[in-house]
Write an enzyme that holds these catalytic residues in place. Sequence first.
Site, PDB file in Angstrom:
ATOM      1  N   GLU A 136     -21.592 -51.839  34.658  1.00  0.00           N
ATOM      2  CA  GLU A 136     -20.253 -51.281  34.858  1.00  0.00           C
ATOM      3  C   GLU A 136     -20.329 -49.888  35.467  1.00  0.00           C
ATOM      4  O   GLU A 136     -21.280 -49.138  35.226  1.00  0.00           O
ATOM      5  CB  GLU A 136     -19.461 -51.200  33.546  1.00  0.00           C
ATOM      6  CG  GLU A 136     -18.864 -52.510  33.077  1.00  0.00           C
ATOM      7  CD  GLU A 136     -19.703 -53.183  32.019  1.00  0.00           C
ATOM      8  OE1 GLU A 136     -19.410 -54.339  31.668  1.00  0.00           O
ATOM      9  OE2 GLU A 136     -20.675 -52.557  31.550  1.00  0.00           O
ATOM     10  N   THR A 137     -19.307 -49.579  36.237  1.00  0.00           N
ATOM     11  CA  THR A 137     -19.066 -48.245  36.781  1.00  0.00           C
ATOM     12  C   THR A 137     -17.617 -47.901  36.468  1.00  0.00           C
ATOM     13  O   THR A 137     -16.740 -48.761  36.587  1.00  0.00           O
ATOM     14  CB  THR A 137     -19.297 -48.218  38.305  1.00  0.00           C
ATOM     15  OG1 THR A 137     -20.660 -48.542  38.573  1.00  0.00           O
ATOM     16  CG2 THR A 137     -18.966 -46.858  38.893  1.00  0.00           C
TER      17      THR A 137
END
Length: 280
Positions: A47-48
């Site tokens: 995830e970002t």
Amino acid sequence: MPTFDFKQLDVFSGVSLKGNPLAVVLGADSLTDQQMADFANWTNLSETTFLLAPRDPRADYRVRIFTTLKELPFAGHPTLGSCHAWLQSGGVPKGEEIIQECEIGLVRVRRQGAELAFIAPPLLRTGPVEAPLLERVRLGLGLAPEAIVRSQWVDNGAGWLAVMLGQRDQVLALQPDFSQLHGLAIGVIAPCDPARDEVDSHFEVRAFIAGDGVQEDPATGSLNAGVAQWLLAEGLAPARYVVSQGTVIGRAGRIHVERQGDEIWVGGAVAACIEGRVQL
């Protein structure tokens, strides 16, 4: 080209490189959906996140969460990592708790000494996993018919289903056939035996996201939040317990779960790894 403050963190570990990495872009209000998606794909992390000004006046900040392939309404380790980044960048909460706004709504976060914890969000889907799907999961995980002792939907936005095995070593030995599990988000959990397993945790967890860019997640807040609601409701776990995750892939994630009244809190440490600026 505009530049933005950027941090890369390790979540659910106080030691760099042993938890679940997260990239965070701060002050990202001017970025388009496509720019966010492109950068998240480029980081190639599970995830970002992108921090923005809140739309809800009750919130301290707003976060958008992207995998390499899609946007998520909620995820656990991005919640803790984003909150850590916001605080370390000078964010001051309006109240005693930090209020995060994301696509699932408002999520409460609190400081527990040097660690952070979020309140487990409501489950969107619960109940036993349907027999045909459970059989598909069993075959994809390469398990004997009697190996799965319990199963449950624990979906709080990421689509998780969970299965319980009898022993920790069964979880560690799994070698999934992801071609049979495409499109599924599967958590596998087993209790630890302190005498036999020699670990400091009550449960071992592995998280598989078949078809995603990262097929095994090192330490998963959303899954453990959903699993906690299942285990505690059925009396399968103490009111306070610790989960180890990421063991097979060389990580040492530790997720702390605590029930306080009707609330379940999921927390852990966050370690800063990289700080700088990024051009987007």
